[in-house]
Write a protein that holds these residues in place. Sequence first.
Motif, PDB file in Angstrom:
ATOM      1  N   GLY A 208      75.409  82.007   0.561  1.00  0.00           N
ATOM      2  CA  GLY A 208      74.720  83.068   1.296  1.00  0.00           C
ATOM      3  C   GLY A 208      74.317  82.683   2.704  1.00  0.00           C
ATOM      4  N   ILE A 209      74.844  81.564   3.217  1.00  0.00           N
ATOM      5  CA  ILE A 209      74.470  81.090   4.552  1.00  0.00           C
ATOM      6  C   ILE A 209      75.600  81.400   5.524  1.00  0.00           C
ATOM      7  N   PRO A 210      75.326  82.108   6.608  1.00  0.00           N
ATOM      8  CA  PRO A 210      76.398  82.437   7.573  1.00  0.00           C
ATOM      9  C   PRO A 210      76.905  81.180   8.289  1.00  0.00           C
ATOM     10  N   VAL A 211      78.214  81.051   8.379  1.00  0.00           N
ATOM     11  CA  VAL A 211      78.859  79.975   9.138  1.00  0.00           C
ATOM     12  C   VAL A 211      80.026  80.597   9.892  1.00  0.00           C
ATOM     13  N   ASP A 212      80.118  80.303  11.179  1.00  0.00           N
ATOM     14  CA  ASP A 212      81.157  80.901  12.025  1.00  0.00           C
ATOM     15  C   ASP A 212      82.344  79.979  12.275  1.00  0.00           C
ATOM     16  N   ALA A 213      82.153  78.663  12.162  1.00  0.00           N
ATOM     17  CA  ALA A 213      83.238  77.720  12.449  1.00  0.00           C
ATOM     18  C   ALA A 213      83.029  76.458  11.626  1.00  0.00           C
ATOM     19  N   VAL A 214      84.139  75.871  11.166  1.00  0.00           N
ATOM     20  CA  VAL A 214      84.079  74.672  10.332  1.00  0.00           C
ATOM     21  C   VAL A 214      84.975  73.593  10.944  1.00  0.00           C
TER      22      VAL A 214
ATOM     23  N   THR B 290      86.293  72.412   2.112  1.00  0.00           N
ATOM     24  CA  THR B 290      86.718  73.624   1.401  1.00  0.00           C
ATOM     25  C   THR B 290      85.520  74.365   0.824  1.00  0.00           C
ATOM     26  N   ALA B 291      84.426  73.667   0.599  1.00  0.00           N
ATOM     27  CA  ALA B 291      83.218  74.305   0.074  1.00  0.00           C
ATOM     28  C   ALA B 291      82.756  75.454   0.955  1.00  0.00           C
ATOM     29  N   ILE B 292      83.058  75.385   2.252  1.00  0.00           N
ATOM     30  CA  ILE B 292      82.603  76.428   3.173  1.00  0.00           C
ATOM     31  C   ILE B 292      83.764  77.248   3.728  1.00  0.00           C
ATOM     32  N   TYR B 293      84.794  76.592   4.250  1.00  0.00           N
ATOM     33  CA  TYR B 293      85.781  77.379   4.998  1.00  0.00           C
ATOM     34  C   TYR B 293      86.624  78.276   4.097  1.00  0.00           C
ATOM     35  N   ARG B 294      86.892  77.871   2.863  1.00  0.00           N
ATOM     36  CA  ARG B 294      87.700  78.724   1.996  1.00  0.00           C
ATOM     37  C   ARG B 294      86.945  79.964   1.554  1.00  0.00           C
ATOM     38  N   GLN B 295      85.704  79.766   1.152  1.00  0.00           N
ATOM     39  CA  GLN B 295      84.961  80.924   0.655  1.00  0.00           C
ATOM     40  C   GLN B 295      84.601  81.901   1.772  1.00  0.00           C
ATOM     41  N   LYS B 296      84.624  81.446   3.010  1.00  0.00           N
ATOM     42  CA  LYS B 296      84.289  82.323   4.122  1.00  0.00           C
ATOM     43  C   LYS B 296      85.522  82.771   4.912  1.00  0.00           C
ATOM     44  N   GLY B 297      86.699  82.355   4.470  1.00  0.00           N
ATOM     45  CA  GLY B 297      87.930  82.782   5.123  1.00  0.00           C
ATOM     46  C   GLY B 297      88.085  82.280   6.545  1.00  0.00           C
TER      47      GLY B 297
ATOM     48  N   ASP C 264      81.103  68.937  22.574  1.00  0.00           N
ATOM     49  CA  ASP C 264      82.219  69.842  22.837  1.00  0.00           C
ATOM     50  C   ASP C 264      82.199  71.036  21.894  1.00  0.00           C
ATOM     51  N   VAL C 265      81.996  70.770  20.620  1.00  0.00           N
ATOM     52  CA  VAL C 265      82.023  71.842  19.623  1.00  0.00           C
ATOM     53  C   VAL C 265      80.866  72.804  19.830  1.00  0.00           C
ATOM     54  N   VAL C 266      79.694  72.275  20.122  1.00  0.00           N
ATOM     55  CA  VAL C 266      78.520  73.132  20.316  1.00  0.00           C
ATOM     56  C   VAL C 266      78.716  74.063  21.510  1.00  0.00           C
ATOM     57  N   ARG C 267      79.250  73.557  22.588  1.00  0.00           N
ATOM     58  CA  ARG C 267      79.476  74.400  23.769  1.00  0.00           C
ATOM     59  C   ARG C 267      80.575  75.441  23.522  1.00  0.00           C
ATOM     60  N   ARG C 268      81.526  75.086  22.672  1.00  0.00           N
ATOM     61  CA  ARG C 268      82.601  76.026  22.342  1.00  0.00           C
ATOM     62  C   ARG C 268      82.089  77.178  21.472  1.00  0.00           C
ATOM     63  N   HIS C 269      81.028  76.931  20.700  1.00  0.00           N
ATOM     64  CA  HIS C 269      80.530  77.936  19.761  1.00  0.00           C
ATOM     65  C   HIS C 269      79.063  78.254  20.034  1.00  0.00           C
ATOM     66  N   GLU C 270      78.700  78.295  21.271  1.00  0.00           N
ATOM     67  CA  GLU C 270      77.302  78.561  21.627  1.00  0.00           C
ATOM     68  C   GLU C 270      76.834  79.880  21.015  1.00  0.00           C
ATOM     69  N   GLY C 271      75.655  79.820  20.391  1.00  0.00           N
ATOM     70  CA  GLY C 271      75.067  81.011  19.773  1.00  0.00           C
ATOM     71  C   GLY C 271      75.551  81.284  18.363  1.00  0.00           C
ATOM     72  N   GLN C 272      76.429  80.418  17.821  1.00  0.00           N
ATOM     73  CA  GLN C 272      76.961  80.611  16.477  1.00  0.00           C
ATOM     74  C   GLN C 272      76.423  79.547  15.520  1.00  0.00           C
ATOM     75  N   SER C 273      76.919  79.606  14.278  1.00  0.00           N
ATOM     76  CA  SER C 273      76.585  78.599  13.267  1.00  0.00           C
ATOM     77  C   SER C 273      77.832  77.775  12.972  1.00  0.00           C
ATOM     78  N   ILE C 274      77.698  76.445  12.989  1.00  0.00           N
ATOM     79  CA  ILE C 274      78.836  75.536  12.855  1.00  0.00           C
ATOM     80  C   ILE C 274      78.549  74.544  11.733  1.00  0.00           C
ATOM     81  N   ALA C 275      79.566  74.249  10.931  1.00  0.00           N
ATOM     82  CA  ALA C 275      79.484  73.170   9.944  1.00  0.00           C
ATOM     83  C   ALA C 275      80.462  72.072  10.363  1.00  0.00           C
ATOM     84  N   ILE C 276      79.980  70.832  10.392  1.00  0.00           N
ATOM     85  CA  ILE C 276      80.817  69.683  10.745  1.00  0.00           C
ATOM     86  C   ILE C 276      80.763  68.683   9.597  1.00  0.00           C
TER      87      ILE C 276
END
Length: 339
Positions: free
Chosen positions: A45-51, A64-71, A135-147
């Motif tokens: 139930g946690i929003p993630v925009d990029a993995v 896969t725990a995040i990117y598969r279930q969120k497409g 680099d990743v943070v600046r590429r996805h500013e304002g979003q939620s990222i999992a690394i």
Amino acid sequence: MTTIYLIRHAEAEGNVFRRIHGQYDSCVTPNGRRQIAALAQRFAGIPVDAVYASDLKRTCLTATAIYRQKGLPLHRDARFREVGLGPWEDTPFGELERRYPAQLHAFSHDSYHWYVEGAECFLQYAHRFLAGLDDVVRRHEGQSIAIFSHGMVLRGALIELFFPGQDEGVSHSENTAVTELHWENGSYELISLNDATHLTPELSTLGRQNWWRGSRYLDFNMWYRDVAPEDAPLLAALGCPQTEPGDRVRIAMLRDTPAGMVATRRLDGDEGALLHLALLPEHRGCGLAAQLLGEAICPLRAEGAKHLRLLRPVTDKGTKRLLATYGITDGCSIVPTEE
């Protein structure tokens, strides 16, 4: 505001086989797969925009725990790899304890002063990771990222980011532990550190180990030596079958005491054979058998073997149970991979 989730990979072979793996491309264990399922439930139930993940198998599978279930696509980035350990790669911890005790202690407890020629030092691997993070943070500013990354490089980056010069500022993390950061106006804020509340005690990796607790605690880590002529009675006691020239027969040592043995054979093509593994009765029931399996699998894999064949039926119930855990049964079985 940008939200970043830094996640350590699930339990991998090195954690159980007790081998220091660094950038060696090891696989996730069966228990690690259960940890991934628990992590997926946590993030349902946690929003993630990029993995993102390091390009090693153990992080990519955990992701896969995040990117598969969120497409979402998975972005692989080598800057998020574990520490490059040079000559230490895929060395049993027992061997490092025997030959380099002070350096091994520094690796876990005094990162700034740890040094091995040919390996990355603390500032190299911490700043490598932080450059990728920026680099990743600046590429996805304002979003939620999992690394998805690795225990030591994550710890180093967090120490350097929030507790510079204070090695004790960040504890060692559980497998699949989650650290949450916020980034805004060019600066990072630490929200939570190494949270693994999604794991039950049965799924915990660190709960079964002692190395991270301090110098008063010891794990039972084995090292291995070649067979000597005087080992004939030991091999007989361990039930070692007849071997051939070229077979790899190793005596497992627990400090200065023989504890068991493992024998393998390189076959044609991409196959290897597990001839035998056994522990002396007094060393059974301590969780050491998985280390013997690691001494079979990892060197065979380094020689190009992708399949592990059992050349004779396994009768010992404990050995049978161990092999079945890793999908190895009578006949031909795949050495664990993430494919």
